[in-house]
Scaffold this motif. Structure first.
Motif, mmCIF file in Angstrom:
data_model
loop_
_atom_site.group_PDB
_atom_site.id
_atom_site.type_symbol
_atom_site.label_atom_id
_atom_site.label_comp_id
_atom_site.label_asym_id
_atom_site.label_seq_id
_atom_site.Cartn_x
_atom_site.Cartn_y
_atom_site.Cartn_z
ATOM 1 N N SER A 113 0.848 -1.197 0.000
ATOM 2 C CA SER A 113 0.000 0.000 0.000
ATOM 3 C C SER A 113 0.883 1.246 0.000
ATOM 4 O O SER A 113 2.105 1.164 0.134
ATOM 5 C CB SER A 113 -0.945 0.010 1.210
ATOM 6 N N VAL A 114 0.234 2.415 -0.131
ATOM 7 C CA VAL A 114 0.940 3.699 -0.220
ATOM 8 C C VAL A 114 0.767 4.468 1.090
ATOM 9 O O VAL A 114 -0.339 4.526 1.642
ATOM 10 C CB VAL A 114 0.406 4.533 -1.401
ATOM 11 N N TRP A 115 1.886 5.062 1.566
ATOM 12 C CA TRP A 115 1.889 5.846 2.802
ATOM 13 C C TRP A 115 2.542 7.205 2.537
ATOM 14 O O TRP A 115 3.380 7.336 1.644
ATOM 15 C CB TRP A 115 2.645 5.111 3.905
ATOM 16 N N ARG A 116 2.167 8.203 3.351
ATOM 17 C CA ARG A 116 2.661 9.568 3.147
ATOM 18 C C ARG A 116 3.146 10.167 4.467
ATOM 19 O O ARG A 116 2.570 9.918 5.524
ATOM 20 C CB ARG A 116 1.535 10.437 2.576
ATOM 21 N N LEU A 117 4.214 10.963 4.368
ATOM 22 C CA LEU A 117 4.697 11.707 5.527
ATOM 23 C C LEU A 117 3.958 13.044 5.579
ATOM 24 O O LEU A 117 4.143 13.889 4.699
ATOM 25 C CB LEU A 117 6.201 11.935 5.432
ATOM 26 N N PRO A 118 3.114 13.274 6.577
ATOM 27 C CA PRO A 118 2.325 14.511 6.608
ATOM 28 C C PRO A 118 3.178 15.736 6.946
ATOM 29 O O PRO A 118 4.241 15.622 7.550
ATOM 30 C CB PRO A 118 1.296 14.247 7.723
ATOM 31 N N GLN A 119 2.679 16.890 6.542
ATOM 32 C CA GLN A 119 3.235 18.160 6.993
ATOM 33 C C GLN A 119 2.560 18.543 8.311
ATOM 34 O O GLN A 119 1.481 18.026 8.637
ATOM 35 C CB GLN A 119 2.994 19.249 5.939
ATOM 36 N N PRO A 120 3.198 19.410 9.097
ATOM 37 C CA PRO A 120 2.619 19.766 10.407
ATOM 38 C C PRO A 120 1.194 20.311 10.331
ATOM 39 O O PRO A 120 0.411 20.127 11.274
ATOM 40 C CB PRO A 120 3.587 20.837 10.936
ATOM 41 N N ASP A 121 0.843 20.979 9.207
ATOM 42 C CA ASP A 121 -0.489 21.575 9.113
ATOM 43 C C ASP A 121 -1.519 20.629 8.487
ATOM 44 O O ASP A 121 -2.672 21.009 8.282
ATOM 45 C CB ASP A 121 -0.437 22.881 8.310
ATOM 46 N N ASP A 122 -1.119 19.394 8.155
ATOM 47 C CA ASP A 122 -2.074 18.432 7.605
ATOM 48 C C ASP A 122 -3.076 18.021 8.678
ATOM 49 O O ASP A 122 -2.732 17.875 9.857
ATOM 50 C CB ASP A 122 -1.356 17.187 7.080
ATOM 51 N N THR A 123 -4.308 17.803 8.245
ATOM 52 C CA THR A 123 -5.341 17.401 9.195
ATOM 53 C C THR A 123 -5.132 15.964 9.677
ATOM 54 O O THR A 123 -5.487 15.625 10.806
ATOM 55 C CB THR A 123 -6.731 17.523 8.554
ATOM 56 N N GLN A 124 -4.574 15.123 8.824
ATOM 57 C CA GLN A 124 -4.354 13.728 9.199
ATOM 58 C C GLN A 124 -2.908 13.528 9.621
ATOM 59 O O GLN A 124 -1.986 13.747 8.847
ATOM 60 C CB GLN A 124 -4.691 12.787 8.042
ATOM 61 N N GLN A 125 -2.730 13.128 10.864
ATOM 62 C CA GLN A 125 -1.405 12.862 11.402
ATOM 63 C C GLN A 125 -1.364 11.429 11.931
ATOM 64 O O GLN A 125 -2.394 10.831 12.247
ATOM 65 C CB GLN A 125 -1.066 13.843 12.532
ATOM 66 N N SER A 126 -0.163 10.888 12.028
ATOM 67 C CA SER A 126 -0.015 9.532 12.532
ATOM 68 C C SER A 126 -0.270 9.488 14.034
ATOM 69 O O SER A 126 0.114 10.393 14.770
ATOM 70 C CB SER A 126 1.393 9.004 12.241
ATOM 71 N N SER A 127 -0.934 8.428 14.485
ATOM 72 C CA SER A 127 -1.161 8.227 15.922
ATOM 73 C C SER A 127 -0.110 7.309 16.532
ATOM 74 O O SER A 127 -0.157 7.005 17.714
ATOM 75 C CB SER A 127 -2.558 7.631 16.147
ATOM 76 N N ASN A 128 0.841 6.874 15.696
ATOM 77 C CA ASN A 128 1.883 5.965 16.155
ATOM 78 C C ASN A 128 3.179 6.756 16.341
ATOM 79 O O ASN A 128 3.764 7.231 15.363
ATOM 80 C CB ASN A 128 2.089 4.842 15.145
ATOM 81 N N PRO A 129 3.661 6.911 17.567
ATOM 82 C CA PRO A 129 4.878 7.709 17.796
ATOM 83 C C PRO A 129 6.117 7.094 17.152
ATOM 84 O O PRO A 129 7.111 7.799 16.928
ATOM 85 C CB PRO A 129 5.004 7.738 19.319
ATOM 86 N N ASN A 130 6.076 5.800 16.840
ATOM 87 C CA ASN A 130 7.217 5.136 16.222
ATOM 88 C C ASN A 130 7.148 5.135 14.692
ATOM 89 O O ASN A 130 8.071 4.652 14.040
ATOM 90 C CB ASN A 130 7.312 3.693 16.723
ATOM 91 N N ASP A 131 6.046 5.644 14.144
ATOM 92 C CA ASP A 131 5.882 5.647 12.692
ATOM 93 C C ASP A 131 5.093 6.891 12.292
ATOM 94 O O ASP A 131 3.865 6.929 12.402
ATOM 95 C CB ASP A 131 5.140 4.386 12.244
ATOM 96 N N PRO A 132 5.776 7.948 11.814
ATOM 97 C CA PRO A 132 5.088 9.204 11.512
ATOM 98 C C PRO A 132 4.264 9.182 10.229
ATOM 99 O O PRO A 132 3.511 10.118 9.957
ATOM 100 C CB PRO A 132 6.249 10.199 11.383
ATOM 101 N N TYR A 133 4.383 8.130 9.400
ATOM 102 C CA TYR A 133 3.673 8.080 8.127
ATOM 103 C C TYR A 133 2.213 7.650 8.332
ATOM 104 O O TYR A 133 1.890 6.925 9.277
ATOM 105 C CB TYR A 133 4.354 7.107 7.160
ATOM 106 N N VAL A 134 1.360 8.107 7.411
ATOM 107 C CA VAL A 134 -0.053 7.720 7.442
ATOM 108 C C VAL A 134 -0.388 6.996 6.142
ATOM 109 O O VAL A 134 0.161 7.304 5.076
ATOM 110 C CB VAL A 134 -0.982 8.940 7.622
ATOM 111 N N GLN A 135 -1.289 6.060 6.234
ATOM 112 C CA GLN A 135 -1.669 5.248 5.076
ATOM 113 C C GLN A 135 -2.678 6.014 4.225
ATOM 114 O O GLN A 135 -3.663 6.541 4.733
ATOM 115 C CB GLN A 135 -2.267 3.925 5.542
#
Length: 254
Positions: A113-135
């Motif tokens: 699958s595809v994952w993205r590294l969010p910018q600080p102002d993105d509404t969707q952020q990772s909830s995993n402190p060990n993995d900043p990317y979101v699916q």
């Protein structure tokens, strides 16, 4: 005074004669037991000859379909990285562990699958402190009969970098720092290896960067320890290569 000609009870136009003749014709057209056995034997011989060819074609189609899926998702990820100016990863599962603790063999070396590294102002952020990317895409699965190769050492691939068919470095090579463990997935966790694109369309790698990175699909399945091949000597495989400098994607076949 004559009452006209009389017809006998056995008139040549009796309907019983017609029924008898029809029944006789049907009897003459029926197959004998010997003829039926001969036809069944011929059909059996044809099936024995055709089934392996159909099975081989089905496996080849699985590789072709899988190759298109990988090529398309890599191309889409690269375009997303350029358009959104984000780091975008295509993550390939190397081990999928169910919440019960056992491995899901139908998912290991088959899901991506595809994952993205969010910018600080993105509404969707990772909830995993060990993995900043979101699916950003669902988990896709390779077609039945196709799997990501776990060991490319048994393949005869070009090693000279100037060879146009030189595939590069395998995406599971230990020299590449592109691994992550215990990624949260539905009903469990997964170990993954990724191919990442930058906002310029190039690949993002740490340390020594090869000229190309490739993914290889083969006919077989992961048995929990190694790849079980459905064809000996790897007669059918498909490679998707990614140029690390410009992100160009190519497909190679044997």
């Amino acid at each position: 005074m004559s009452s006209g000609p009389r017809f006998s009870s056995r008139s040549p136009f009796s309907p019983f004669d017609f029924l008898l003749s029809t029944s006789s014709a049907k009897a003459r057209r029926a197959f004998t037991l010997l003829e039926l056995l001969v036809v069944i034997g011929i059909i059996s011989i044809l099936l024995v000859a055709v089934i392996p060819a159909v099975t081989s074609l089905s496996k080849s189609n699985s590789l072709n379909t899988g190759g298109r899926l990988i090529s398309n998702i890599l191309t889409s990820a690269r375009s997303e990285a350029i358009n959104q100016r984000r780091l975008i990863q295509v993550r390939i599962v190397t081990k999928w562990l169910k919440s019960s603790g056992g491995e899901d063999l139908s998912a290991s070396y088959r899901k991506f699958s595809v994952w993205r590294l969010p910018q600080p102002d993105d509404t969707q952020q990772s909830s995993n402190p060990n993995d900043p990317y979101v699916q950003i895409s669902k988990w896709e699965t390779l077609p039945t009969g196709a799997t990501f190769e776990t060991d490319v050492s048994t393949y005869s691939l070009p090693t000279v970098t100037t060879d146009p068919r030189y595939p590069g470095t395998y995406f599971l090579d230990p020299s590449l720092t592109n691994r992550r463990t215990t990624v949260k997935v539905p009903n469990g966790t997964a170990d993954i290896a990724w191919i990442e694109f930058t906002s310029t369309g190039a690949m993002s790698l740490s340390g020594s960067t090869p000229s190309k990175v490739y993914v290889l699909l083969t006919e077989g399945f992961w048995n929990g320890t190694s790849t079980t091949y459905t064809h000996a000597n790897h007669p059918n495989w498909l490679i998707t290569t990614v140029d690390t400098l410009i992100g160009r994607i190519n497909i190679l076949r044997p």
